[in-house]
Design an enzyme around this catalytic site. Sequence first.
Site, short mmCIF file in Angstrom:
data_model
loop_
_atom_site.label_atom_id
_atom_site.label_comp_id
_atom_site.label_asym_id
_atom_site.label_seq_id
_atom_site.Cartn_x
_atom_site.Cartn_y
_atom_site.Cartn_z
N SER A 1 -23.46 8.42 26.47
CA SER A 1 -24.52 7.96 25.55
C SER A 1 -24.79 6.47 25.63
CB SER A 1 -24.16 8.32 24.12
OG SER A 1 -24.05 9.72 24.02
N HIS B 1 -30.45 16.78 14.05
CA HIS B 1 -30.57 15.54 13.29
C HIS B 1 -31.83 15.47 12.47
CE1 HIS B 1 -27.67 14.14 16.41
NE2 HIS B 1 -27.22 13.42 15.40
N CYS C 1 -28.51 10.67 18.91
CA CYS C 1 -29.16 11.98 19.00
C CYS C 1 -29.56 12.29 20.43
CB CYS C 1 -30.38 12.01 18.09
SG CYS C 1 -31.36 13.50 18.31
#
Lengths: 621, 372
Positions: free
Chosen positions: A321, A364, A377
């Site tokens: 991420s 989310h 997310c």
Amino acid sequence: MYTTRSEWEEFLEHRKSKSAIFALLVILGFTVIIIRLWHLQIIQHSALSDRAENNRIRQVTLDGRRGKILDRNGDALVDSRPSFQLSVIPEDLENPKETLELLSRRVEFDMDEKLKEIKKARSFESVVIKRDITREQVAFAEERRLDLPGVHLEIKAIRNYIHNDIASHLLGYLSIITPKQLAKDTKSVYSRNDFVGQYGIEKKYEESLRGLKGLKRIEVDATGRQLKLLGQEPSKSGEDLRITIDYKTQAAAEKAFEGKMGAAIAIDPDTGEILAYVSKPSYDPNMFALGVTAKDWKSLVNNKFHPLQNRLSQGQYPPGSTFKIVVAAAALEEGIINESSTYYCPGHFRLGRRTYRCWKRGGHGSMTVRDALIQSCDVFFYNAGLKLGINKIARYANAFGLGRYPKINLGPEKKGLIPTTQWKKKYRKEPWIKGETVSCSIGQGFVLTTPAQQARMIAAVANGGTLVTPRIIPGQKNKNESGSGREPMNISSNTIQIIREALRGVVAAPHGTAWRLRDGPYSYAGKTGTSQVIQMKKDDPMKNEELDFRFRDHAWFVSFAPYDDPKIAVAVIAEHAGHGGAAAAPIAQRIMDTYLDGIEKTGAEKRIGAGNGRHVTENIH
Amino acid sequence: MSQGEYLKRGFWRNFDTTLLVITILLCAFGVVSIYSANLQSESPFLHGLYIRQIYWIGISLMVMGAVTLIDYRFIERMAYPLYFAGVITLVSVNYSGRIIGGSQRWISMYGFNLQPSELMKIIVIIFVARIFDDMRKEGNLGARDLIKPLILVSIPFLIVAKQPDLGTAVIYMILFASIAFFNGISRKLLLKAAGALALLAPAFWFLLKPYQKERILGILNPEADPMGHGYHIIQSKIAIGSGGMWGKGIFEGTQSKLNFLPAKHTDFIFSVFSEEVGFVGSMVLIAIFFLFIMRFIEVILHANDKFGSLVVVGIMSMIAFNFFYNIGMTLGLFPIVGIPLPFISYGGSSLLTNFIGVGLALNVSLGRYRVE
């Protein structure tokens, strides 16, 4: 050129008489030389022969002291300590076997090996029997000097890595010069038993660190002991080298990794100066300082956790991420999104017949780019990435220094992998598939980065958009570095500001993935990442803790602090440690805290003293 | 007889095989001595020097072959262009050459270092010979005749002296003097020159650098400073003297192996050689050199024109002077100056220069061109 025969004949006459004079001179010269040679070799022979026999003058080389390696505050990280070394000169050995047997009573060494070495060595070249012998062994060799003809005690400096395995991949190590290196040494700087830098700083800065050898002429007695110093050319010490590492920060980082594997690099986001440089597991360079034994070397090479590998510049990991920083910047810059546009996250993303999950199975909900970075997310970035396409993502990744050599130039570097459609066609001979863009958008799939690259990326975010080259010598370029080491990324300050705010939110906002750092003493900003080591089965997600160690996820955290005026940027990867927020962020925090505590303290001291230091006003909380 | 015909029929009959055989023999002595000098060296670079010497011999042989085959009258025509090219190269080396051992006299090519001041010796010989050939006058040359060549030789002399490489610079003057002497100088001028030299010698002394003075004093009484300026002379004498009648045996020298000898593969190669083969072996080498130099005089006597004679006079002087000075230096007769032993000492530039010299002598000895 002669026009008439009579002129030519006149010349011939002239030539004859002059040649005769030359011939006479030559004969005279030869006579002098022959007489002199006779005088030296026949008449003075016995006198000069005695002088040759009694030429008890030996030339001894004096080693130049190798420069120390100091940290940024001038504290020594590496120095040299004196030691005694036992060696023999084959020519002076009356009975090698007997002498070595006597020695072996007190000194342990491989007898057969050494006898072989002595046989092979040139007669006046000393053969090292044992390095770094104890005081008792020195005393023994001294007492039995007369029974040990040809045995010498030499004082030798041994490289001393003061903090053992700390920063070992950065500092490097010394070992005995290889035959190949000797052959390249056209200036005869080295001799056979010399130690030279083989890795890291010791290798890169060998030329300035090593001293220059000196020479002394001594008169010796029959056993080879010095009687009189006749003259010497002093050796020259090498230069001490101050590097950018902050020892306290380095030590804290190493400590934070206790029992873990991975890497961490901390740099000053403005200058690129490397403050801490950790690759774990590491090794103790002191074990090379005496000449590494075959056994030790084997165990290092065969260790399944690869302690010799420099994970910082050679470890290539999926960025997970943390890569969302790149995709967010790309999407904002390319106008695919703006700071208020949203994507809806239902917990999964469908492309054709495939479904890509968000890490949060329940979804989310509606997300802006800030929310998506803060909560990491996945679905938001699947959407944004797909719209961008892989080639645009790659362009921005390159701008952040990913997929390019970071050019610390301390040893071999890897440049990771930022895929493009062209790349896939060329190396995989297949067309690019859209689904691959989806995986790449969250830093999985083909994407690979090294911790050194990640540090550059996060430093660029911290300093407002300039890509800096990590540097190891204060105020100096790395060896073989081209360019200024500062490269504008050409990303608008607005975009950088949105990302900076979001990264602050990762720590400070209610759902931030690095919420554990919220109550720390400084204002941190960062991005967590988790990179999968294996693809999990879609419908049977095992909890990480249940997986076999080597299949567990790697944890990333890239961060900087203080938020308003960043003084340090850190990239941490903890191998097989699970989630970034839980495993890597606390390590990063300890590194940042230690460094910021340190400069706050010196800042305060400066304020009391001179009053106007750089950190004075900014860092007093 | 046309040149083509000549090359077919007369070439080998006239070719001076002795000169070539002696040259190669001397080189062989050199390679063995260089190998021996660094036999005990810890540095693989020094240890492998004899191989580099063999490469240089190969290159030099090829260049020599080319020099032998060129029409030397063409070389005479090129005397001035060669001179200017040489001077320009020397000047440029002074500004941008490689600095080795404190003086700037090298250019680097393909990992080999070349010393243009060495090759300049050949050029000096060629153009001085050309000037005297142009004068068409032998014997009783006066000061007026010598001014022009003297000025022209002074230019490279000053450039090279500034490098600083006084040893090579002085050789230019010696080459000039010996060719001029061969051509014939009036007795009056000769006496004047000798007088001037005697008067100038003390002044010259004050121009020398301190280390140069110490070298000269070192030769007069080496034992006064046995660890300093006398050291090299003493160690060289010990090496040669301890060799005795038969020597210590090839590769068995102790002085050289123990590193007592300085610059043992270059300037002091004769000490290494003489220690190992003794008086007898040294006499063999000296006899070969004697034959070699006499052979050059033979060529001078049989040259077909004046230019040919004068060029070989220069080459003979160059080789003979280097030989006498170098051997004399190792025997403790002359101060130490970096003058190598021709064909024996390690070093590509001097090897190449001497080979070109032999090539020119071979060329002249072939007697292809009859000018009357």
